[in-house]
Design a protein around this motif. Sequence first.
Motif, PDB file in Angstrom:
ATOM      1  N   ALA A  63     -38.739  41.007  67.977  1.00 29.65           N
ATOM      2  CA  ALA A  63     -38.834  39.316  67.620  1.00 29.65           C
ATOM      3  C   ALA A  63     -39.548  39.196  68.969  1.00 29.65           C
ATOM      4  CB  ALA A  63     -37.765  38.779  67.171  1.00 29.65           C
ATOM      5  N   ASN A  64     -38.765  39.132  70.102  1.00 30.35           N
ATOM      6  CA  ASN A  64     -39.597  38.696  71.020  1.00 30.35           C
ATOM      7  C   ASN A  64     -41.186  38.911  71.606  1.00 30.35           C
ATOM      8  OD1 ASN A  64     -37.675  37.010  71.652  1.00 30.35           O
ATOM      9  ND2 ASN A  64     -36.311  39.395  73.028  1.00 30.35           N
ATOM     10  N   ASP A  87     -32.385  43.947  67.347  1.00 27.65           N
ATOM     11  CA  ASP A  87     -33.139  43.097  67.022  1.00 27.65           C
ATOM     12  C   ASP A  87     -33.597  41.706  67.357  1.00 27.65           C
ATOM     13  OD1 ASP A  87     -31.263  41.857  66.713  1.00 27.65           O
ATOM     14  OD2 ASP A  87     -31.075  41.763  64.447  1.00 27.65           O
ATOM     15  N   VAL A  88     -33.465  41.422  68.594  1.00 22.39           N
ATOM     16  CA  VAL A  88     -34.216  39.817  69.362  1.00 22.39           C
ATOM     17  C   VAL A  88     -35.660  40.699  69.851  1.00 22.39           C
ATOM     18  CG1 VAL A  88     -32.627  39.875  71.433  1.00 22.39           C
ATOM     19  CG2 VAL A  88     -34.494  38.001  70.031  1.00 22.39           C
ATOM     20  N   ASP A 108     -43.640  37.811  68.572  1.00 19.48           N
ATOM     21  CA  ASP A 108     -43.087  36.341  68.511  1.00 19.48           C
ATOM     22  C   ASP A 108     -43.015  36.231  66.801  1.00 19.48           C
ATOM     23  OD1 ASP A 108     -43.365  35.555  71.200  1.00 19.48           O
ATOM     24  OD2 ASP A 108     -45.176  36.030  71.136  1.00 19.48           O
ATOM     25  N   LEU A 109     -42.200  36.817  65.981  1.00 20.34           N
ATOM     26  CA  LEU A 109     -41.915  37.209  64.544  1.00 20.34           C
ATOM     27  C   LEU A 109     -40.709  36.899  64.393  1.00 20.34           C
ATOM     28  CD1 LEU A 109     -44.148  40.279  63.494  1.00 20.34           C
ATOM     29  CD2 LEU A 109     -44.494  37.430  63.091  1.00 20.34           C
ATOM     30  N   PRO A 110     -40.643  36.927  63.026  1.00 20.24           N
ATOM     31  CA  PRO A 110     -38.622  36.154  63.368  1.00 20.24           C
ATOM     32  C   PRO A 110     -38.107  37.354  62.821  1.00 20.24           C
ATOM     33  CG  PRO A 110     -39.698  35.134  60.941  1.00 20.24           C
ATOM     34  CD  PRO A 110     -40.863  36.441  62.082  1.00 20.24           C
ATOM     35  N   GLU A 111     -36.483  37.707  63.520  1.00 20.55           N
ATOM     36  CA  GLU A 111     -35.792  38.804  63.498  1.00 20.55           C
ATOM     37  C   GLU A 111     -35.724  39.973  62.730  1.00 20.55           C
ATOM     38  OE1 GLU A 111     -31.782  37.749  65.491  1.00 20.55           O
ATOM     39  OE2 GLU A 111     -32.505  36.152  67.591  1.00 20.55           O
ATOM     40  N   ASP A 112     -35.873  39.396  61.888  1.00 18.01           N
ATOM     41  CA  ASP A 112     -35.947  39.830  60.510  1.00 18.01           C
ATOM     42  C   ASP A 112     -36.716  40.607  60.243  1.00 18.01           C
ATOM     43  OD1 ASP A 112     -36.420  38.241  59.908  1.00 18.01           O
ATOM     44  OD2 ASP A 112     -35.839  38.154  57.882  1.00 18.01           O
ATOM     45  N   ILE A 113     -37.738  41.014  61.039  1.00 16.11           N
ATOM     46  CA  ILE A 113     -39.413  41.567  60.806  1.00 16.11           C
ATOM     47  C   ILE A 113     -39.264  43.096  60.289  1.00 16.11           C
ATOM     48  CG2 ILE A 113     -39.952  42.241  63.299  1.00 16.11           C
ATOM     49  CD1 ILE A 113     -42.029  40.947  60.584  1.00 16.11           C
TER      50      ILE A 113
END
Length: 289
Positions: free
Chosen positions: A148-149, A144-145, A152-157
């Motif tokens: 996010a990478n 899930d990272v 540029d949002l949280p890993e729980d997007i």
Amino acid sequence: MISSKFKILILTAIFVFAFGTMAMASDIAFYVGAVPGAYDAETMKKDVEYIIENTRALFKDVQKFADDDLDGLGKWADDNMGDGELDIIWINGSTPSVLYPLLNEKPDGSRAEKWLDDGNMIINVADYFSWGNFETGEKVRNKDVAAANILDLPEDIIVGADDSVMKVTNTGKKFMPSLGAEVGTNRPVNIEAIAEPWEAAAIFASTKGVDDQGAGGLADPIVLHNKETDGYIAIVNQGWKNNTIDKGAACTELIKNWLVGKGLITGVKTSVEPVAKLSTIWGEIKATR
């Protein structure tokens, strides 16, 4: 009598009208390589052909890239950046390494991130966006990272939420009628994790069943929009087994109904009619001599 200079101006205007918009037509590429277990390969092929058949007239260039031409996909993406168009890459749930290197080897500045930062669009179906890759013949887990990478949002997007029921919103009913009243998903977007400069541009189905992103909950299908870069990512049915919808129909409706309806793509303006009129107008100009 019309002067020669004025005649030239008229002809210039005609040619701009006839050909000017062709240079600004959007392009689309489909990644049709190895699919995740969430997507049957034959179904994927049928879905892609359906989308192409029903949207081809909207695009200047339509391409398909499999795992034997990943460099071609990378070059296509590079060539379509910086052109001022909203171009689209459609992904089958397995994110190819030319867009995001395996095992998060380039967490910042991947081609996928640059593509979105250039004001383009990614449409992802079937499985968790960028979580995995199958091009090597084995499942490579970015986890899930990766999303996010890229965003540029949280890993729980995007979250694991098997067999979640999404109620189709008014937006969904208007732009994606094939969804019906309810759809299932396995990996929906977490609306509460959307943060500036991203916004929910369109929520087609959600646990709340409403269009307002402030209501929280989970959503799929959904389009996220970066207000700073003007990039878009569309999540269209990250679901499998009993949660599978007709992805070909849903993606076609996203393009033909929502993107066109919002004026984000306008389609290729053919020159047939303007050119036919050109000879008539030119004849009238000469008649004024």
